[in-house]
Design a protein around this motif. Structure first.
Motif, short mmCIF file in Angstrom:
data_model
loop_
_atom_site.label_atom_id
_atom_site.label_comp_id
_atom_site.label_asym_id
_atom_site.label_seq_id
_atom_site.Cartn_x
_atom_site.Cartn_y
_atom_site.Cartn_z
N SER A 12 5.76 5.28 -1.13
CA SER A 12 5.69 5.44 -2.58
C SER A 12 7.05 5.71 -3.20
CB SER A 12 4.72 6.57 -2.94
OG SER A 12 5.22 7.81 -2.48
N ARG A 13 8.03 6.11 -2.40
CA ARG A 13 9.38 6.29 -2.95
C ARG A 13 9.93 4.94 -3.39
NH1 ARG A 13 12.50 9.01 1.95
NH2 ARG A 13 11.30 7.39 3.05
N SER A 14 10.64 4.93 -4.49
CA SER A 14 11.21 3.68 -4.97
C SER A 14 12.62 3.50 -4.43
CB SER A 14 11.27 3.67 -6.50
OG SER A 14 11.95 2.51 -6.96
N PHE A 15 12.86 2.30 -3.89
CA PHE A 15 14.19 1.91 -3.46
C PHE A 15 14.58 0.56 -4.05
CE2 PHE A 15 12.64 4.77 -0.12
CZ PHE A 15 13.68 5.71 -0.10
N SER A 16 13.93 0.18 -5.15
CA SER A 16 14.15 -1.14 -5.74
C SER A 16 14.94 -1.08 -7.03
CB SER A 16 12.80 -1.83 -5.99
OG SER A 16 12.12 -2.02 -4.78
N SER A 17 15.30 0.12 -7.49
CA SER A 17 16.16 0.25 -8.67
C SER A 17 17.52 0.73 -8.19
CB SER A 17 15.55 1.24 -9.66
OG SER A 17 14.29 0.79 -10.11
N GLY A 18 18.39 1.05 -9.13
CA GLY A 18 19.70 1.54 -8.74
C GLY A 18 20.44 0.52 -7.88
N ASN A 31 -3.33 -2.93 -2.71
CA ASN A 31 -4.55 -3.45 -2.07
C ASN A 31 -4.20 -4.48 -0.99
OD1 ASN A 31 -3.92 -5.84 -3.49
ND2 ASN A 31 -5.37 -5.38 -5.14
N LEU A 32 -3.09 -4.25 -0.29
CA LEU A 32 -2.61 -5.22 0.69
C LEU A 32 -3.62 -5.49 1.79
CD1 LEU A 32 -0.42 -7.02 1.81
CD2 LEU A 32 0.83 -5.00 2.57
N ALA A 33 -4.26 -4.46 2.32
CA ALA A 33 -5.26 -4.66 3.38
C ALA A 33 -6.43 -5.49 2.86
CB ALA A 33 -5.75 -3.32 3.91
N ASP A 34 -6.84 -5.23 1.61
CA ASP A 34 -7.94 -6.00 1.01
C ASP A 34 -7.56 -7.48 0.89
OD1 ASP A 34 -9.76 -3.60 -0.43
OD2 ASP A 34 -7.62 -3.16 -0.30
N ARG A 35 -6.31 -7.73 0.52
CA ARG A 35 -5.85 -9.11 0.35
C ARG A 35 -5.91 -9.86 1.68
NH1 ARG A 35 -5.20 -13.53 -2.32
NH2 ARG A 35 -3.42 -13.81 -3.70
N CYS A 36 -5.50 -9.20 2.75
CA CYS A 36 -5.52 -9.84 4.07
C CYS A 36 -6.96 -10.12 4.52
CB CYS A 36 -4.81 -8.96 5.09
SG CYS A 36 -3.04 -8.80 4.81
N GLU A 37 -7.85 -9.16 4.30
CA GLU A 37 -9.25 -9.35 4.67
C GLU A 37 -9.87 -10.48 3.86
OE1 GLU A 37 -13.11 -8.40 6.42
OE2 GLU A 37 -11.01 -8.20 7.03
N ILE A 57 0.90 -1.16 0.00
CA ILE A 57 0.00 0.00 0.00
C ILE A 57 0.93 1.20 0.00
CG2 ILE A 57 -1.86 1.27 1.13
CD1 ILE A 57 -2.64 -1.19 2.63
N LYS A 58 0.96 1.95 -1.08
CA LYS A 58 1.94 3.00 -1.27
C LYS A 58 1.39 4.37 -0.86
CE LYS A 58 5.38 0.57 -3.00
NZ LYS A 58 6.69 0.51 -2.34
N TYR A 59 1.99 4.94 0.18
CA TYR A 59 1.60 6.24 0.71
C TYR A 59 2.60 7.31 0.26
CZ TYR A 59 -1.51 3.83 4.01
OH TYR A 59 -2.50 3.07 4.59
N LYS A 60 2.07 8.53 0.12
CA LYS A 60 2.91 9.66 -0.28
C LYS A 60 2.45 10.91 0.47
CE LYS A 60 4.08 12.51 -4.30
NZ LYS A 60 3.82 12.75 -5.76
N PRO A 61 3.37 11.68 1.04
CA PRO A 61 2.96 12.96 1.64
C PRO A 61 2.31 13.85 0.60
CG PRO A 61 5.24 12.41 2.22
CD PRO A 61 4.83 11.45 1.15
N ASN A 62 1.23 14.51 0.98
CA ASN A 62 0.52 15.40 0.06
C ASN A 62 -0.11 16.52 0.87
OD1 ASN A 62 -1.16 16.72 -1.72
ND2 ASN A 62 -1.99 14.87 -2.65
N THR A 63 0.42 17.72 0.75
CA THR A 63 -0.04 18.84 1.56
C THR A 63 -1.43 19.32 1.16
OG1 THR A 63 1.09 20.38 0.06
CG2 THR A 63 2.30 19.64 2.02
N GLU A 64 -1.95 18.82 0.04
CA GLU A 64 -3.27 19.24 -0.42
C GLU A 64 -4.35 18.19 -0.14
OE1 GLU A 64 -2.90 20.18 -4.52
OE2 GLU A 64 -1.55 21.88 -4.18
#
Length: 312
Positions: A163-169, A106-112, A64-71
């Motif tokens: 939501s930041r990617s750390f799987s490349s590089g 949809n990780l929470a949905d999968r667990c439910e 479940i990918k979260y991102k800061p969003n001031t709006e």
């Protein structure tokens, strides 16, 4: 998380249910579930690794990918059981109480869904004639329990909720998980020919020069009170896993500060940062919480099944 990490967490969840001080109202459910599990321990590694090896739904159901969003507007973060370290540490995150958005997963949905699927399978098993070809077996149901443990554990891995990617590089994501996997494989005797652990006299992974991280987790769980409830305001696995994912997101930003992703963070740079000094400590809390969550979710599923069985 990798194969033996997932399997070890599932085993430790069973151990948690056997040796924790379970509340009186839930003690018989825990006792009967542990007894039932003993027949299926050889399936733990295979079952808990099915989501990665066979289902391969990593891009959607493991995250479940979260991102800061001031709006996005002020968010009220959910509550967790008070014993959860994620809950305590997440509330100290610089992003706690700040706006965020959910981009995907949809990780929470999968667990439910899996929690309902297990109970449904038990109902089918008891409703059909013995040997009926359409009825699931206890073997199949045990596999579903271990599959469920995989998704629950993934929700506790902070990078699965960022939501930041750390799987490349430099693939910092895989590097951190490999640190855990290496320690677990060095801490317990693994029967690689038969894809299972060797067992101690109690039927759990046999220690072999157990590493400090694994020892610390086991000690944490011995002293931690077991809470059956999902946490104030949470009524089911979906609510609970949604709450876990929020605090995993907050933890990710404690582990890796804002401004970094796989375009500017190498393994060597990360290991020179102050946050690296806390990696072992955070790993301990991630594992202890994941084990508690797997045990809690399994016990709720088992209690629902037994409640149905009693009223059948």
């Amino acid at each position: 998380m990798k194969k033996y990490t997932h399997a070890w967490l599932a085993f430790m969840a069973i151990k948690r249910l056997e040796f924790a001080e379970i509340p009186a109202a839930n003690k018989d459910d825990a006792k009967t579930l542990v007894k039932w599990f003993r027949n299926y321990r050889d399936f733990v590694i295979e079952g808990s690794w099915y989501p990665d090896e066979v289902f391969k739904d990593m891009a959607t159901s493991h995250v479940i990918k979260y991102k800061p969003n001031t709006e996005a507007g002020k968010r009220t973060f959910k509550k967790l059981p008070t014993t959860m370290e994620l809950y305590k540490l997440g509330k100290k995150s610089p992003l706690y109480g700040k706006e965020f958005e959910i981009l995907s997963g949809n990780l929470a949905d999968r667990c439910e869904a899996l929690s309902h699927s297990i109970v449904d399978c038990f109902k089918m098993l008891h409703s059909e004639e013995k040997g009926c070809p359409i009825s699931p077996s206890n073997n199949h149901i045990a596999m579903r329990f271990f599959i469920m443990s995989h998704y629950i554990a993934d929700c506790h891995m902070p990078l699965h909720c960022d939501s930041r990617s750390f799987s490349s590089g430099d693939d910092l994501h895989a590097y951190l998980e490999s640190q855990w996997e290496t320690q677990i494989k060095k801490s317990y005797k693994v029967d690689t020919d038969n894809e299972r652990f060797f067992y101690d006299p109690d039927g759990y992974p046999l220690p072999d020069n157990i590493k400090p991280l694994m020892q610390a987790v086991e000690e944490d769980l011995k002293s931690r009170k077991f809470q059956y409830g999902w946490g104030t305001g949470n009524n089911n696995a979906w609510d609970y896993m949604s709450a876990i994912s929020e605090y995993s997101y907050l933890m990710s930003y404690r582990m890796i500060p804002q401004g970094y992703d796989d375009t500017n963070l190498t393994k060597e740079l990360y290991k020179s940062m102050p946050e690296w000094e806390h990696f072992e400590e955070y790993s301990r809390y991630i594992f202890s919480d994941a084990i508690d969550s797997i045990a809690r979710a399994w016990l709720h599923v088992w209690a629902r099944y037994r409640s149905w069985l009693k009223g059948k």
